[in-house]
Design an enzyme around this catalytic site. Structure first.
Site, PDB file in Angstrom:
ATOM      1  N   ARG A 163      -2.005   9.740  20.510  1.00  0.00           N
ATOM      2  CA  ARG A 163      -3.527  11.223  20.034  1.00  0.00           C
ATOM      3  C   ARG A 163      -3.365  10.758  21.855  1.00  0.00           C
ATOM      4  O   ARG A 163      -3.880  12.576  22.431  1.00  0.00           O
ATOM      5  CB  ARG A 163      -4.153  10.172  19.639  1.00  0.00           C
ATOM      6  CG  ARG A 163      -3.865  10.306  18.724  1.00  0.00           C
ATOM      7  CD  ARG A 163      -5.272   9.520  16.859  1.00  0.00           C
ATOM      8  NE  ARG A 163      -4.891   9.719  16.395  1.00  0.00           N
ATOM      9  CZ  ARG A 163      -5.704   9.084  14.968  1.00  0.00           C
ATOM     10  NH1 ARG A 163      -6.194   7.774  15.480  1.00  0.00           N
ATOM     11  NH2 ARG A 163      -5.184   8.644  13.873  1.00  0.00           N
TER      12      ARG A 163
ATOM     13  N   VAL B  44      -1.087   6.288   4.033  1.00  0.00           N
ATOM     14  CA  VAL B  44      -0.518   6.046   5.422  1.00  0.00           C
ATOM     15  C   VAL B  44       0.596   4.748   4.910  1.00  0.00           C
ATOM     16  O   VAL B  44       1.806   5.109   5.573  1.00  0.00           O
ATOM     17  CB  VAL B  44      -0.830   4.993   6.371  1.00  0.00           C
ATOM     18  CG1 VAL B  44      -0.937   4.089   7.082  1.00  0.00           C
ATOM     19  CG2 VAL B  44      -2.300   5.600   6.392  1.00  0.00           C
TER      20      VAL B  44
ATOM     21  N   ASP C  94      -3.120   5.472  19.265  1.00  0.00           N
ATOM     22  CA  ASP C  94      -4.368   5.604  20.243  1.00  0.00           C
ATOM     23  C   ASP C  94      -3.347   6.121  21.533  1.00  0.00           C
ATOM     24  O   ASP C  94      -3.941   7.272  21.823  1.00  0.00           O
ATOM     25  CB  ASP C  94      -5.163   4.916  20.691  1.00  0.00           C
ATOM     26  CG  ASP C  94      -5.874   3.937  19.210  1.00  0.00           C
ATOM     27  OD1 ASP C  94      -5.743   4.498  18.561  1.00  0.00           O
ATOM     28  OD2 ASP C  94      -6.455   2.690  19.547  1.00  0.00           O
TER      29      ASP C  94
ATOM     30  N   ARG D  96     -14.943   2.552  11.210  1.00  0.00           N
ATOM     31  CA  ARG D  96     -13.812   1.250  10.746  1.00  0.00           C
ATOM     32  C   ARG D  96     -14.681  -0.115  10.034  1.00  0.00           C
ATOM     33  O   ARG D  96     -13.740  -0.688   9.276  1.00  0.00           O
ATOM     34  CB  ARG D  96     -12.654   1.195  11.449  1.00  0.00           C
ATOM     35  CG  ARG D  96     -12.480   2.356  12.142  1.00  0.00           C
ATOM     36  CD  ARG D  96     -10.745   2.477  13.059  1.00  0.00           C
ATOM     37  NE  ARG D  96     -10.097   3.394  13.694  1.00  0.00           N
ATOM     38  CZ  ARG D  96     -10.569   4.275  14.542  1.00  0.00           C
ATOM     39  NH1 ARG D  96     -11.621   3.960  14.862  1.00  0.00           N
ATOM     40  NH2 ARG D  96      -9.945   5.073  14.841  1.00  0.00           N
TER      41      ARG D  96
ATOM     42  N   ASP E 168       2.624  -1.648  -4.587  1.00  0.00           N
ATOM     43  CA  ASP E 168       0.998  -1.318  -4.806  1.00  0.00           C
ATOM     44  C   ASP E 168       0.284  -1.664  -5.568  1.00  0.00           C
ATOM     45  O   ASP E 168       1.290  -2.204  -7.013  1.00  0.00           O
ATOM     46  CB  ASP E 168       0.717   0.097  -4.596  1.00  0.00           C
ATOM     47  CG  ASP E 168      -0.632   0.938  -4.651  1.00  0.00           C
ATOM     48  OD1 ASP E 168      -0.272   1.650  -3.162  1.00  0.00           O
ATOM     49  OD2 ASP E 168      -0.822   0.535  -4.998  1.00  0.00           O
TER      50      ASP E 168
ATOM     51  N   HIS F 221      -9.047  -0.793  19.021  1.00  0.00           N
ATOM     52  CA  HIS F 221      -8.851   0.365  18.022  1.00  0.00           C
ATOM     53  C   HIS F 221     -10.099   0.638  16.928  1.00  0.00           C
ATOM     54  O   HIS F 221     -10.399   0.145  15.834  1.00  0.00           O
ATOM     55  CB  HIS F 221      -7.795   0.065  16.642  1.00  0.00           C
ATOM     56  CG  HIS F 221      -6.876   1.011  16.425  1.00  0.00           C
ATOM     57  ND1 HIS F 221      -6.778   2.092  16.810  1.00  0.00           N
ATOM     58  CD2 HIS F 221      -7.715   1.401  14.704  1.00  0.00           C
ATOM     59  CE1 HIS F 221      -7.062   2.695  15.227  1.00  0.00           C
ATOM     60  NE2 HIS F 221      -6.784   2.564  14.464  1.00  0.00           N
TER      61      HIS F 221
ATOM     62  N   ASN G  86      -7.663  -1.726   7.854  1.00  0.00           N
ATOM     63  CA  ASN G  86      -8.939  -0.980   9.024  1.00  0.00           C
ATOM     64  C   ASN G  86     -10.274  -2.184   8.766  1.00  0.00           C
ATOM     65  O   ASN G  86     -10.291  -2.623   7.423  1.00  0.00           O
ATOM     66  CB  ASN G  86      -9.818  -0.030   9.078  1.00  0.00           C
ATOM     67  CG  ASN G  86      -8.791   1.008  10.463  1.00  0.00           C
ATOM     68  OD1 ASN G  86      -8.231  -0.134  11.675  1.00  0.00           O
ATOM     69  ND2 ASN G  86      -8.527   1.844   9.918  1.00  0.00           N
TER      70      ASN G  86
ATOM     71  N   VAL H  97      -1.895  -2.736   9.373  1.00  0.00           N
ATOM     72  CA  VAL H  97      -2.206  -1.387   9.844  1.00  0.00           C
ATOM     73  C   VAL H  97      -3.835  -1.319   8.888  1.00  0.00           C
ATOM     74  O   VAL H  97      -4.507  -0.287   9.708  1.00  0.00           O
ATOM     75  CB  VAL H  97      -1.386  -0.561   9.120  1.00  0.00           C
ATOM     76  CG1 VAL H  97      -1.703   1.070   9.198  1.00  0.00           C
ATOM     77  CG2 VAL H  97      -0.275  -1.000   9.589  1.00  0.00           C
TER      78      VAL H  97
ATOM     79  N   GLY I 119       0.668  -1.526  -0.023  1.00  0.00           N
ATOM     80  CA  GLY I 119       0.174  -0.033  -0.403  1.00  0.00           C
ATOM     81  C   GLY I 119       1.142   1.751  -0.072  1.00  0.00           C
ATOM     82  O   GLY I 119       2.127   1.278   0.929  1.00  0.00           O
TER      83      GLY I 119
END
Ligand code: NAD
Ligand code: LMR
Length: 308
Positions: free
Chosen positions: A151, A11, A148, A88, A32, A175, A120, A118, A7
């Protein structure tokens, strides 16, 4: 040390950039499915090397997994992000198929790798990666709690009027907007419990703001966040690559720990060269245990939607 990031979107590219800037990996392969996209991101990032002072070689690949062969660590960020108003969990329909194909292809070319999931809904995607790859549990890690917790510290510092470097705190649990369990009781400002500085009401507000941290950013950006997610992933990758034995809350398969079984959910773990080297058990209060049990129920419900 070879790291693959699948990806090359928001991110994945941010994660590759932070890994390169920290200069501990010899090679980062960005892969990708979109033709030329990873090659373009890799070239753009490589053109920052002389400016940012790193020697990590970043290579792009359009879906050619032979380039990922023998990666020590593989990060899965492929999949769609949510839009404002979505949860999510609503991403499961598309992302489960992507994570299944990607994790199988990665392990085929790097059988000894450590996987960091990673995409979701992350706890369920981590569980899916276990089911489809059969890798030992120490080698499958879900990234959510590290973000999290970052944050949480941001919100705590804001409420305390303190520098972030003075603040410590951790978020465990799923999450998800409802499932996160910010451990306000254990949060500190330079070793002093934060409750010594702010009211219970303010602390409750910090907890609520932390839980909807991803949704708040999605509302502002129109898609989900990438800088802090990329930095959080790079922290896990570095802890493994440099055998740091650091503690991060990560999603891991539980087999009785915290009274939970047969699901992946965020708990503190020690990360080192073997991936998850220890699951750390914290004595939770009855209220925290109830919050964790409710969170686990939500994750298990989403896991039930997987076609295994
Ligand atoms: N766990 C966390 O804390 C966390 C944080 C942020 C984002 N996320 C999740 O990460 C995922 C990626 O988010 P983003 O903002 O980077 O999205 P993005 O759309 O910017 O990038 C996703 C990339 O995946 C690629 N892709 C799709 N299918 C693929 C496949 N089969 N093989 C290879 N590549 C494929 C797309 O072409 C795209 O470039 C989302 O699911 C998002 O919800 C999780
Ligand atoms: O919020 C999202 O959907 C993306 C990610 O899980 C995040 O927390 O930033």
């Amino acid at each position: 040390m070879k790291v693959t990031v699948v990806g090359a979107g928001a991110v994945g590219a941010s994660c590759a950039e932070y890994i390169a800037i920290k200069n501990f990996a010899s090679e980062v392969v960005l892969l990708d499915i979109k033709e030329g996209y990873a090659e373009g991101k890799a070239m753009d990032l490589m053109q920052t090397a002389s400016l940012n002072g790193f020697d990590t070689r970043i290579v792009g690949s359009t879906n050619d997994y032979s380039k990922t062969a023998d990666s020590d660590i593989c990060v899965i960020t492929s999949g769609i992000p949510r839009k404002p108003g979505m949860t999510r969990e609503e991403l499961i329909g598309i992302n489960a198929g992507i994570v299944k194909t990607v994790s199988t292809s990665l392990v085929k070319h790097s059988p000894n790798t450590i996987l960091i999931v990673v995409s979701n809904p992350m706890d369920t995607m981590t569980y899916l990666a276990h089911k489809v790859t059969g890798l030992p549990k120490n080698r499958i890690i879900g990234m959510g709690g590290a973000l999290d917790s970052a944050r949480f510290k941001y919100r705590l510092a804001e409420a305390l009027g303190a520098p972030i470097s003075d603040v410590d705190g951790m978020v465990i649990g799923g999450h998800s907007d409802k499932g996160m369990v910010p451990l306000t009781r254990l949060a500190t400002r330079n070793s002093v419990p934060v409750s010594a500085f702010i009211s219970e009401e303010r602390l409750d507000q910090v907890m609520q703001d932390t839980k909807v941290g991803g949704a708040t950013l999605t509302g502002l950006l129109g898609t989900s966040a990438w800088y802090a997610p990329g930095a959080a992933v790079s922290g896990l990758v570095q802890a493994i690559a440099c055998d740091q034995k650091k503690i991060f809350p990560c999603s891991t398969l539980l087999e009785g720990e915290y009274g939970l079984n047969d699901l992946c959910i965020g708990v503190p773990v020690v990360l080192g060269k073997n991936g998850i080297e220890e699951i750390v058990t914290i004595d939770l209060t009855d209220a925290e245990k109830a919050h964790m049990a409710e969170s686990a129920e939500g994750v298990s419900k989403t896991n039930g939607l997987l076609e295994l």
